[in-house]
Design a protein around this motif. Structure first.
Motif, PDB file in Angstrom:
ATOM      1  N   GLY A  32       0.787  -1.231   0.000  1.00  0.00           N
ATOM      2  CA  GLY A  32       0.000   0.000   0.000  1.00  0.00           C
ATOM      3  C   GLY A  32       0.815   1.275   0.000  1.00  0.00           C
ATOM      4  N   SER A  33       2.151   1.148  -0.008  1.00  0.00           N
ATOM      5  CA  SER A  33       2.951   2.378   0.009  1.00  0.00           C
ATOM      6  C   SER A  33       3.274   2.845  -1.401  1.00  0.00           C
ATOM      7  CB  SER A  33       4.235   2.151   0.799  1.00  0.00           C
ATOM      8  OG  SER A  33       4.972   1.093   0.221  1.00  0.00           O
ATOM      9  N   ILE A  34       3.722   4.090  -1.482  1.00  0.00           N
ATOM     10  CA  ILE A  34       4.218   4.612  -2.753  1.00  0.00           C
ATOM     11  C   ILE A  34       5.722   4.736  -2.604  1.00  0.00           C
ATOM     12  CG2 ILE A  34       4.144   6.507  -4.402  1.00  0.00           C
ATOM     13  CD1 ILE A  34       1.386   7.211  -3.442  1.00  0.00           C
ATOM     14  N   PHE A  35       6.424   3.866  -3.324  1.00  0.00           N
ATOM     15  CA  PHE A  35       7.877   3.829  -3.180  1.00  0.00           C
ATOM     16  C   PHE A  35       8.498   4.585  -4.348  1.00  0.00           C
ATOM     17  CE2 PHE A  35      12.078   1.905  -3.655  1.00  0.00           C
ATOM     18  CZ  PHE A  35      12.541   1.913  -2.342  1.00  0.00           C
ATOM     19  N   GLY A  36       9.218   5.645  -4.020  1.00  0.00           N
ATOM     20  CA  GLY A  36       9.879   6.434  -5.069  1.00  0.00           C
ATOM     21  C   GLY A  36      11.313   5.964  -5.205  1.00  0.00           C
ATOM     22  N   PHE A  37      11.684   5.598  -6.411  1.00  0.00           N
ATOM     23  CA  PHE A  37      13.028   5.063  -6.633  1.00  0.00           C
ATOM     24  C   PHE A  37      13.773   6.095  -7.462  1.00  0.00           C
ATOM     25  CE2 PHE A  37      15.636   1.310  -8.305  1.00  0.00           C
ATOM     26  CZ  PHE A  37      16.293   1.148  -7.103  1.00  0.00           C
ATOM     27  N   LEU A  38      14.770   6.717  -6.857  1.00  0.00           N
ATOM     28  CA  LEU A  38      15.462   7.819  -7.531  1.00  0.00           C
ATOM     29  C   LEU A  38      16.895   7.485  -7.865  1.00  0.00           C
ATOM     30  CD1 LEU A  38      13.320   9.296  -5.381  1.00  0.00           C
ATOM     31  CD2 LEU A  38      14.348  11.276  -6.517  1.00  0.00           C
ATOM     32  N   GLY A  39      17.400   8.219  -8.831  1.00  0.00           N
ATOM     33  CA  GLY A  39      18.799   8.049  -9.195  1.00  0.00           C
ATOM     34  C   GLY A  39      19.014   8.625 -10.575  1.00  0.00           C
ATOM     35  N   PRO A  40      20.268   9.003 -10.883  1.00  0.00           N
ATOM     36  CA  PRO A  40      20.538   9.567 -12.208  1.00  0.00           C
ATOM     37  C   PRO A  40      20.365   8.522 -13.305  1.00  0.00           C
ATOM     38  CG  PRO A  40      22.572   9.294 -10.968  1.00  0.00           C
ATOM     39  CD  PRO A  40      21.466   8.937 -10.046  1.00  0.00           C
ATOM     40  N   ASN A  41      20.386   8.977 -14.549  1.00  0.00           N
ATOM     41  CA  ASN A  41      20.321   8.049 -15.686  1.00  0.00           C
ATOM     42  C   ASN A  41      21.455   7.040 -15.601  1.00  0.00           C
ATOM     43  OD1 ASN A  41      18.099   9.075 -16.908  1.00  0.00           O
ATOM     44  ND2 ASN A  41      19.234  10.368 -18.345  1.00  0.00           N
ATOM     45  N   GLY A  42      21.144   5.786 -15.894  1.00  0.00           N
ATOM     46  CA  GLY A  42      22.188   4.770 -15.942  1.00  0.00           C
ATOM     47  C   GLY A  42      22.625   4.294 -14.571  1.00  0.00           C
ATOM     48  N   LEU A 161       6.100   1.763 -12.242  1.00  0.00           N
ATOM     49  CA  LEU A 161       6.068   2.852 -13.215  1.00  0.00           C
ATOM     50  C   LEU A 161       7.494   3.349 -13.430  1.00  0.00           C
ATOM     51  CD1 LEU A 161       3.459   3.608 -10.967  1.00  0.00           C
ATOM     52  CD2 LEU A 161       2.795   4.644 -13.135  1.00  0.00           C
ATOM     53  N   ASP A 162       8.000   3.182 -14.632  1.00  0.00           N
ATOM     54  CA  ASP A 162       9.374   3.581 -14.921  1.00  0.00           C
ATOM     55  C   ASP A 162       9.354   4.968 -15.561  1.00  0.00           C
ATOM     56  OD1 ASP A 162      12.063   3.525 -15.131  1.00  0.00           O
ATOM     57  OD2 ASP A 162      12.189   1.814 -16.495  1.00  0.00           O
ATOM     58  N   GLU A 163       9.710   5.963 -14.772  1.00  0.00           N
ATOM     59  CA  GLU A 163       9.680   7.365 -15.197  1.00  0.00           C
ATOM     60  C   GLU A 163       8.388   7.724 -15.919  1.00  0.00           C
ATOM     61  OE1 GLU A 163      13.245   8.790 -16.876  1.00  0.00           O
ATOM     62  OE2 GLU A 163      14.457   7.815 -15.343  1.00  0.00           O
ATOM     63  N   PRO A 164       7.281   7.626 -15.224  1.00  0.00           N
ATOM     64  CA  PRO A 164       5.989   7.846 -15.883  1.00  0.00           C
ATOM     65  C   PRO A 164       5.782   9.287 -16.313  1.00  0.00           C
ATOM     66  CG  PRO A 164       5.681   7.652 -13.516  1.00  0.00           C
ATOM     67  CD  PRO A 164       7.114   7.323 -13.791  1.00  0.00           C
ATOM     68  N   THR A 165       6.505  10.224 -15.712  1.00  0.00           N
ATOM     69  CA  THR A 165       6.218  11.624 -16.006  1.00  0.00           C
ATOM     70  C   THR A 165       7.278  12.267 -16.880  1.00  0.00           C
ATOM     71  OG1 THR A 165       7.277  12.200 -13.943  1.00  0.00           O
ATOM     72  CG2 THR A 165       4.878  11.997 -13.923  1.00  0.00           C
ATOM     73  N   LEU A 190       2.681   0.956  -5.108  1.00  0.00           N
ATOM     74  CA  LEU A 190       3.234   1.620  -6.292  1.00  0.00           C
ATOM     75  C   LEU A 190       4.745   1.739  -6.179  1.00  0.00           C
ATOM     76  CD1 LEU A 190       0.582   4.458  -6.455  1.00  0.00           C
ATOM     77  CD2 LEU A 190       0.724   2.502  -7.983  1.00  0.00           C
ATOM     78  N   PHE A 191       5.407   1.419  -7.263  1.00  0.00           N
ATOM     79  CA  PHE A 191       6.866   1.505  -7.301  1.00  0.00           C
ATOM     80  C   PHE A 191       7.199   2.436  -8.469  1.00  0.00           C
ATOM     81  CE2 PHE A 191      11.133   0.311  -8.312  1.00  0.00           C
ATOM     82  CZ  PHE A 191      11.704  -0.216  -7.167  1.00  0.00           C
ATOM     83  N   VAL A 192       7.659   3.646  -8.154  1.00  0.00           N
ATOM     84  CA  VAL A 192       7.807   4.683  -9.182  1.00  0.00           C
ATOM     85  C   VAL A 192       9.258   5.141  -9.281  1.00  0.00           C
ATOM     86  CG1 VAL A 192       6.943   6.916  -9.965  1.00  0.00           C
ATOM     87  CG2 VAL A 192       5.557   5.534  -8.432  1.00  0.00           C
ATOM     88  N   ALA A 200       9.461  12.940  -5.638  1.00  0.00           N
ATOM     89  CA  ALA A 200      10.007  12.112  -4.566  1.00  0.00           C
ATOM     90  C   ALA A 200       9.389  12.520  -3.236  1.00  0.00           C
ATOM     91  CB  ALA A 200      11.519  12.257  -4.516  1.00  0.00           C
ATOM     92  N   GLU A 201       9.196  13.839  -3.052  1.00  0.00           N
ATOM     93  CA  GLU A 201       8.625  14.341  -1.802  1.00  0.00           C
ATOM     94  C   GLU A 201       7.207  13.800  -1.584  1.00  0.00           C
ATOM     95  OE1 GLU A 201      10.173  16.387   0.361  1.00  0.00           O
ATOM     96  OE2 GLU A 201      11.759  17.419  -0.759  1.00  0.00           O
ATOM     97  N   ARG A 202       6.517  13.443  -2.687  1.00  0.00           N
ATOM     98  CA  ARG A 202       5.144  12.957  -2.569  1.00  0.00           C
ATOM     99  C   ARG A 202       5.081  11.484  -2.166  1.00  0.00           C
ATOM    100  NH1 ARG A 202       1.168  15.112  -6.319  1.00  0.00           N
ATOM    101  NH2 ARG A 202       1.656  17.254  -6.830  1.00  0.00           N
ATOM    102  N   CYS A 203       6.206  10.777  -2.256  1.00  0.00           N
ATOM    103  CA  CYS A 203       6.183   9.338  -1.993  1.00  0.00           C
ATOM    104  C   CYS A 203       6.163   9.069  -0.495  1.00  0.00           C
ATOM    105  CB  CYS A 203       7.409   8.663  -2.598  1.00  0.00           C
ATOM    106  SG  CYS A 203       7.436   8.802  -4.371  1.00  0.00           S
ATOM    107  N   THR A 204       5.606   7.908  -0.114  1.00  0.00           N
ATOM    108  CA  THR A 204       5.643   7.563   1.308  1.00  0.00           C
ATOM    109  C   THR A 204       7.031   7.046   1.690  1.00  0.00           C
ATOM    110  OG1 THR A 204       4.841   5.343   0.835  1.00  0.00           O
ATOM    111  CG2 THR A 204       3.192   7.001   1.381  1.00  0.00           C
TER     112      THR A 204
END
Lengths: 321, 373
Positions: A32-42, A161-165, A190-192, A200-204
């Motif tokens: 039920g969480s929204i997981f934001g996965f961040l990092g530069p290209n590559g 969702l792989d870079e949906p926006t 959700l895994f974004v 990222a700030e919007r993710c849980t």
């Protein structure tokens, strides 16, 4: 098996020849969480997603989705996950309606069940006016909504969702996030992946991957309280003034200022506790910069990632040597 | 839910719409084969008629003119010019203005009436062997016939001593379209269908939609069969068109059953499409798919017996022919169309084609990885 973790991975590693794309990544994502996965290209974001979806074999380590192993139980996993790739994989020659029908059937929906689900998603995404339009003729925002609807037809438990926006306009971006929150509230995990810090700030929960390694993972507020991000005896300031770039040059040379960056009309500083507002005002006044407004702020996620990445640099240089 | 063909219906739905909405692919599937068929059909016509013949008549008598007429009456030759010297003859021949030259020496009539051997010379351009052979045979036949008639008159007999009554079966007029066109259908079908199926999966890979299919519960069998079926329909429609052209444009009589022709086409096209799919599991982009398909198509043009009879080939090439589906199909088509053979009589060909299809289809499905590289 801990029931509250929808996604679990342990030491997940992927090597392509001598190149390590993902290096011993371990994390858990709660149901039920929204997981934001961040990092530069590559940095390995898409590779992690592909391994979790069961379409890329990990070199080492394990990953489980809803308790199913991604290497051995791919069939079970495929029917409970949705995947929206970077390029919104739609069939351009099919209409919006036909794309929905195709993806529904692909997941074994037919007849009334398909019609019901299709209508429901048409309503949620407001795509009704475009049903007869070919996917090729949709704008970026509508393509992405359609892609999302297509990946949700089978009621997945987890949506990747792989870079949906990437590359869509701000209004569509905002609306997509509203949709995501709606699905999350219904219990979907959700895994974004994203590049945008405001997203990222919007993710849980967020994870940050850099150079194939997971640097940090946790709730945004917890990360902002990390001691590495808030070194003892320092504070963060937001300074608004005229001629902000000129002001930056002055402030950078002050004693006790550890870092300074410009954010539009203001700059953000990391300074020693000893530095007081008056010192900054006097220095700026000497350069005829007035109307200075100073506020103490807490670190942003960007500050967190920048600090943690910078802390890694010496380590990396050591490795190289 | 866990049927081996899950997702087949979905892929079929999408592929049919996709194929019908893609006029370029449809055009390139249909148009070149039709052009190839018509071009091949006409170009491969071996029946040589009206070869240009120049005459160097030094005798200029009724008898010499009769000889020239006999040459022209065969239909093989057509008198296109008159030469006035041997040099003239040589120049015209060298320039390729005539296939053959007939030289009648000044003493032709005199020798003929004196009961001695009258000599005529026929010069034939041998640079193209088939017409040359035809010219040689015709000129021999014309002169031999005249000799026989003369001998009969002198001996007082009214009948020739031995009379051969050859009867040519199945293609009595020995028309070459009857031989070539069924073969052309085999080759043309292969070009269109192999390319189409080789492209289809590669295009998904290039567009990134393959990844979307991989994360779904779609089975490999469902995907492959869903991809193959629309092209099978197109292949059969195309075959029907080609049969119509063969029958009504090239006037090839169909001795056997049309149903058997379609049955043979079905198993053949299945084998070809599976071969295309196998290519597309291997190729990373459309360029590679094109080159690989081309590499598979070329041998069938040379070694299937489509133009050159396999019986006259060196053994190695003859053997290669056994590994090409087109070989079996062309044999089958000629048997049905020309000789009215039934499928039962050529069951081996049918079984081999089915085996090709099933093995290639299974290979392509098993080779297709449900994971990314």
């Amino acid at each position: 098996m801990p029931t509250d973790a929808m996604i679990e991975c342990e030491g997940l590693t992927k090597r392509f020849g001598h190149f390590t794309a993902v290096d011993h990544v371990s994390f858990k994502v709660a149901t039920g969480s929204i997981f934001g996965f961040l990092g530069p290209n590559g940095s390995g974001k898409s590779t992690v997603i592909r391994m979790l979806c069961g379409i890329l074999q990990p070199t080492e380590g394990t990953a489980k989705i809803a308790g199913f192993d991604v290497t051995r139980q791919t069939d079970e996993i495929k029917s409970i996950i949705g995947y929206m790739s970077q390029k919104f994989s739609l069939y351009d020659e099919l209409t919006v309606y036909e794309n929905l029908t195709f993806y529904g059937r692909l997941y074994g929906l037919r007849g009334d069940a398909l019609a019901k689900k299709r209508d429901q998603l048409i309503a949620v995404t407001h795509i009704e006016p475009f049903l007869k339009r070919r996917a090729a003729q949709l704008s970026g925002g509508w393509r992405q909504r359609l892609a999302m609807a297509c990946s949700l037809l089978h009621d997945p438990k987890v949506l990747f969702l792989d870079e949906p926006t990437a590359g869509i306009d701000p209004v569509a971006r905002r609306e997509l996030w509203d949709l995501l929150f709606e699905f999350s509230s219904r219990g979907m995990t959700l895994f974004v992946t994203t590049h945008y810090m405001d997203e990222a700030e919007r993710c849980t929960h967020v994870g940050y991957i850099h150079m194939s390694k997971l640097i940090v993972c946790g709730m945004p507020d917890d990360l902002k309280k990390l001691p590495e991000v808030n070194p003892p005896g320092t504070k963060r300031l937001d300074v608004t003034s005229e001629h902000v770039t000129q002001a930056l040059q002055i402030v950078r040379h002050l004693n006790g200022v550890r870092s300074a960056t410009v954010f539009g009309q203001s700059m953000r500083l990391l300074v020693d506790q000893s530095v007081n507002d008056e010192t900054i005002r006097t220095q700026l006044a000497q350069a005829n910069i007035t109307n200075v407004d100073i506020r103490q702020i807490s670190p942003s996620l960007e500050d967190v990632f920048v600090t943690l990445t910078a802390n890694r640099e010496p380590e990396k240089q050591k490795e190289a040597a | 839910m866990r049927t081996p063909f899950r997702g087949f219906g979905a892929v079929l739905y999408k592929e049919f719409i996709g194929v019908l909405r893609d006029p370029m692919t449809l055009f390139f599937m249909f148009f070149p084969p039709l052009v190839e068929m018509i071009a091949f059909g006409y170009a491969l016509d071996n029946d040589i008629k009206n070869m240009s013949l120049i005459v160097y008549d030094q005798d200029r008598t009724v008898e010499s003119r009769e000889l020239v007429d006999r040459f022209a009456n065969t239909g093989t030759f057509r008198v296109t010019g008159v030469a006035n010297s041997l040099d003239d003859v040589r120049t015209i021949m060298r320039r390729g203005k005539a296939w053959a030259a007939l030289q009648i020496p000044p003493d032709f009539t005199r020798e003929l009436h004196a009961g001695r051997t009258a000599h005529v010379q026929v010069l034939i351009d041998g640079s193209s062997s088939t017409p040359a052979l035809q010219a040689l045979n015709t000129s021999r036949a014309v002169t031999l016939r005249q000799s026989v008639v003369a001998l009969l008159q002198e001996s007082g007999r009214t009948q020739v001593p031995v009379d051969v009554r050859p009867q040519v079966l199945y293609n009595p007029a020995l028309r070459s379209p009857n031989f070539f066109v069924p073969g052309v259908i085999g080759v043309v079908l292969q070009i269109a269908t192999t390319f189409a199926s080789a492209m289809s999966l590669v295009r998904e890979r290039e567009r990134g939609t393959l990844e979307q299919l991989l994360v779904s519960p779609l089975s490999r069998w469902g995907l492959m069969l869903g991809k193959l079926t629309p092209y099978m329909c197109i292949g059969l429609i195309m075959a029907g068109t080609l049969f119509a052209i063969m029958h009504w444009l090239f006037m090839v009589p169909i001795a056997g059953s049309v149903l058997a022709m379609f049955a043979a086409t079905f198993v053949y096209v299945f084998a070809l499409l599976s071969m295309g799919l196998l290519v597309s599991t291997r190729a990373q982009n459309q360029m590679q798919a094109m080159q690989m398909s081309m590499a598979l198509i070329l041998p069938s043009v040379f070694f299937s017996g489509f133009i050159f009879p396999r019986e006259t080939m060196p053994w190695i090439f003859h053997e290669i022919g056994y590994f090409i589906p087109t070989t079996y199909f062309i044999e089958l088509m000629r048997a049905i169309v020309l000789r009215g053979a039934s499928l039962q009589e050529f069951w081996i060909n049918v079984v081999v084609l089915i085996a090709f299809g099933v093995v290639l289809f299974m290979l392509s499905a098993l080779r297709f990885k449900r994971k990314l590289a």
